[in-house]
Design an enzyme around this catalytic site. Structure first.
Site, mmCIF file in Angstrom:
data_model
loop_
_atom_site.group_PDB
_atom_site.id
_atom_site.type_symbol
_atom_site.label_atom_id
_atom_site.label_comp_id
_atom_site.label_asym_id
_atom_site.label_seq_id
_atom_site.Cartn_x
_atom_site.Cartn_y
_atom_site.Cartn_z
ATOM 1 N N GLY A 182 42.569 47.923 36.097
ATOM 2 C CA GLY A 182 42.662 47.873 34.751
ATOM 3 C C GLY A 182 42.836 46.648 34.077
ATOM 4 O O GLY A 182 42.638 46.956 32.891
ATOM 5 N N ALA B 299 39.713 49.814 38.345
ATOM 6 C CA ALA B 299 41.141 49.797 38.758
ATOM 7 C C ALA B 299 41.626 48.562 39.500
ATOM 8 O O ALA B 299 40.466 47.733 40.133
ATOM 9 C CB ALA B 299 41.091 50.847 39.755
ATOM 10 N N CYS C 80 36.944 38.565 44.460
ATOM 11 C CA CYS C 80 37.667 37.512 44.699
ATOM 12 C C CYS C 80 37.737 37.107 46.216
ATOM 13 O O CYS C 80 38.769 37.390 46.761
ATOM 14 C CB CYS C 80 39.033 38.340 44.486
ATOM 15 S SG CYS C 80 39.259 39.811 45.062
#
Length: 826
Positions: free
Chosen positions: A192, A190, A332
């Site tokens: 996605g 997610a 990230c």
């Protein structure tokens, strides 16, 4: 009664005394009146954090002379980026539109130089399919060309022709090197965007009307995020996707027991993958440019708290990876505790079975920096250069794997006079975390002499990792490491031959039986994946698509008693709140569909349809799955439904909601999502129309037969059976072929053929998109065509067509269409 009476008296007392009315303004306060008169102004987030700057200066993420540029870029707004769906039939049209219409129109209108450079393709992304825009919202409002560009982005993104995605987020799938025959898993999928990118790679270069032999499993731990994932990937219209809802670190292996009947004869006895993407949960400080609220809440504890979870997910990903496969680990985050530290521990635990791949020669135009070889760990206000320092300061939450060496300085000898012996994380687990010989205080006392802190230096090839910093190419921050699995991941063996210990990232051990390990020796047993132990009757016979019979050990009922039981048993009933996955086997309905639409034998029809309803007599939707997904579903049935499937398959057919086939011989109509796959194999209910008639259908939504311009199209439509049909755009070179020739450039529309008219069954936004494509292909000016009123259109024969958002209803036959894609998108 007494209690209620006292309650009433209390309430009356409160009203009598009079409570302060917080909603009423005190008009006697002049300062408050001035505040009411003055407009409220939005205050931006504070883009400073002293702890953040101190931490990353000490870690040496960038050189000192770059620090100001680095921080200035972090405080600036992140440019918007998007990617063209490379598997879309309109990908070349969209690319030409971006290069010719939008980029050149800005320059021709005399726009500022900054605006002209604000839209550009990313040079490192293949085939110019990724673009970046640095326009602000104010610029999008004041410039007409930019406003049209913004509307273009919104429309194409909703349809699925493009995907809005951060630029650095597009990088991890590129290094996976995915092919159309690969089994791929996205362990933390997610929302996605990366999953969509993986699906594009699977479907790329796929022939019209065919499916790739590979598949993608998209997993996420959160149910709500799974719904977002399903919504994102639904635009792809694929039969090669399975969405699951599991903790990534405990993703089930979905394996068959050794003693299972015919297990050795099956081509798939356990679920392993050719490619694994581990984009793990992280502190997210690499997204400061698009999420400025992180500036305020950032702290070193965010990274330290997720380190063990990230390691668990990565180790589990390697256990699911086939030998010779590739895994990408990414975050990230800029923190080395979440990046290099996790990679180092993976290499230490796996030894020679896993290799850190050097991909410096791939994507040469992509600016990257090597991974760090040395870093420190910070706990609150204390800097820790090694695990010895953590023991000295009593920081028990800091694990050895956070440091470059991965060594734990603990005293494991009985003689307290001996010096501490450094141990690796694997040795600590082997010795036992609760070993009484391990004395943390002794190790701390031995080094409490005020020694100079010496930062550890890793001997592993961490320079092969890739670190992306914002000011190199005006992006967010990211970290990527690529692993190649050479052999099975080793497992520490104990003295017992029947048991083995698995290394866990959190420092604990788990004793598992040999029969609960896959071929890599990794643990596949947990509370959610032991249905095969709880069931003693899992029989599918020679046909894997038959219903799964599960007999609870607490109920020793006979088969006759089970036959008389009227309660509905869901195949996926073990997963609360999740619809079951059932193979659709009603031969009467399937044969009727095949004959009505004239589906060729070349289309894989048998045992490829499933439903999400255990009551097959009231099925509303029939989904189609590829051969690869079918194998996974069959394996999941045989293994006791270890996979918690939330979404699967491509919606192919939908039941007519009323009149039960009175108006049409077929009870099911073709879904717009499944039309691109099915159309090349259809021989009936197809009509080829001229561009003028297609335009009229898209504009007016419904056209009477006598109003059709093309005589051949009118005659063909009149001969079709009542019900669902397909209108194919005649490009002028098909001749009189029946059925029409279908290729990648074919534009087709799902329609409903009534008694004297034909109406389209697509949403308003899909109609608008198809009109755009017609304008571009045939050079017709958009302004010369009348506006489309999609709210309500009434045919000449009294058939009323209503369009409301995504639902289309033809009143005379009550056909409802909620699909979003209608073109042949291969």
């Amino acid at each position: 009664m007494g209690g209620r009476g006292r309650s009433r008296r209390t309430q009356r007392k409160h009203f009598r005394d009079g409570r302060e009315n917080v909603w009423k303004n005190n008009k006697s306060d002049p300062q408050q009146q001035n505040e009411e008169k003055s407009p409220l102004h939005w205050e931006p987030f504070a883009v400073t954090n002293a702890a953040f700057e101190e931490y990353y200066k000490e870690q040496g993420i960038v050189r000192p002379e770059e620090w100001n540029s680095f921080m200035a870029c972090l405080r600036s707004t992140l440019p918007a980026a998007f990617r063209i769906n490379s598997s879309s039939q309109f990908c070349t049209d969209l690319l030409s539109q971006l290069e010719d219409e939008f980029t050149k129109s800005l320059q021709s209108e005399g726009a500022d130089r900054n605006e002209a450079e604000g839209l550009k393709s990313l040079p490192w992304y293949p085939n110019k399919f990724a673009w970046q825009s640095s326009f602000s919202r104010m610029q999008l409002r004041k410039n007409k060309s930019l406003h049209r560009f913004h509307e273009f982005l919104k429309q194409e993104n909703e349809i699925g022709n493009i995907t809005r995605q951060e630029a650095v987020s597009m990088i991890p799938p590129l290094f996976l090197d995915v092919h159309r025959d690969h089994f791929v898993i996205d362990m933390c999928a997610a929302p996605g965007s990366k999953t969509f990118q993986l699906l594009e790679m699977i479907h790329q270069a796929c022939e019209v009307g065919s499916l790739p032999s590979g598949m993608v499993v998209a997993n996420d731990v959160d149910v709500q995020r799974c719904n977002l994932l399903i919504h994102q990937t639904k635009r792809m219209c694929t039969a090669n996707l399975v969405v699951t809802n599991h903790e990534a670190q405990h993703f089930p292996g979905c394996h068959l027991k050794k003693n299972h009947v015919n297990a050795s004869e099956r081509d798939m006895t356990h679920l392993l993958f050719d490619r694994v993407l581990c984009d793990v949960p992280c502190s997210g400080d690499g997204t400061l440019r698009k999420a400025p609220d992180i500036w305020k809440k950032w702290g070193v504890g965010m990274a330290n708290g997720v380190h063990c979870l990230q390691l668990q997910i990565a180790i589990r990903g390697l256990s699911l990876l086939k030998t010779g496969g590739r895994m990408v680990y990414s975050t990230c985050s800029m923190n080395p505790v979440e990046n290099e530290a996790v990679v180092s521990e993976i290499l230490r635990r796996c030894g020679d079975s896993v290799e850190l791949v050097d991909v410096s020669s791939e994507l040469p135009q992509l600016i990257r920096r090597p991974g760090l070889k040395s870093w420190k760990v910070r706990e609150k206000s204390v800097w820790l250069a090694s695990h010895k320092d953590a023991c000295k300061h009593g920081r028990r939450g800091i694990v050895p794997s956070m440091f470059p060496s991965g060594q734990a300085h603990l005293d494991t000898s009985d003689d307290s006079n001996e010096k501490p012996t450094p141990m690796t994380g694997a040795e600590i687990i082997e010795d036992g975390i609760s070993n009484k010989n391990v004395d943390v205080d002794a190790a701390a006392a031995a080094d409490a002499d005020g020694d100079v802190i010496v930062t550890e230096l890793s001997s592993l090839p961490l320079e092969r990792c890739m670190r992306f910093v914002p000011h190199d190419q005006n992006t967010g921050a990211f970290f990527i490491a690529v692993f190649h699995k050479i052999s099975d991941v080793p497992v520490l063996q104990t003295k017992s031959n029947k048991q083995s210990r698995e290394l866990h990232a959190d420092g604990y051990e788990k004793v598992i039986q040999d029969e609960d390990k896959d071929i890599n020796g990794m643990d596949l047993s947990n509370e959610e994946t032991t249905a095969d132990k709880e069931s003693d009757d899992i029989s599918l016979g020679s046909n894997p698509s038959k219903k799964l019979k599960v007999q609870s050990p607490n109920k020793a009922t006979s088969r006759a008693e089970k036959a008389n039981d009227k309660r509905k048993l869901q195949i996926q009933g073990k997963w609360f709140g999740v619809d079951p996955v059932v193979f659709f086997q009603d031969e009467v309905i399937l044969i009727g569909i095949k004959e009505f639409y004239g589906i060729k034998d070349s289309f894989p029809f048998s045992h490829h349809f499933i439903t999400r309803n255990s009551d097959t007599n009231h099925v509303k939707r029939i989904y189609y799955i590829s051969e690869s997904v079918k194998k996974v579903v069959e394996l999941n049935f045989l293994a006791g439904e270890q996979l918690k499937i939330t979404s699967i398959g491509l919606k192919m057919f939908e039941r007519q909601t009323s009149k039960e086939g009175v108006s049409s011989p077929c009870m099911f109509r073709i879904s717009s999502e499944g039309l691109p796959l099915l159309l090349p194999h259809m021989t009936k209910q197809i009509a080829s129309a001229s561009p003028v008639d297609v335009k009229h259908l898209l504009q007016y939504r419904s056209v009477k037969f006598q109003d059709l311009v093309d005589d051949g199209f009118r005659e063909k439509v009149s001969t079709l059976s009542l019900g669902c049909c397909v209108v194919v755009l005649n490009k002028g070179n098909e001749g009189s072929s029946d059925p029409p020739v279908v290729d990648k450039s074919t534009i087709a529309i799902g329609c409903w053929k009534g008694r004297s008219s034909i109406a389209v069954m697509v949403s308003a936004i899909d109609s608008q998109e198809l009109l755009e494509r017609l304008f571009i292909r045939f050079g017709t000016e958009k302004g010369s065509l009348p506006d489309v009123n999609c709210d309500e259109v009434v045919n000449d024969d009294g058939d009323e067509v209503k369009e409301n958002s995504e639902t289309l209803t033809v009143v005379d036959t009550e056909v409802k269409e909620d699909s979003e894609t209608v073109t042949v998108d291969v």
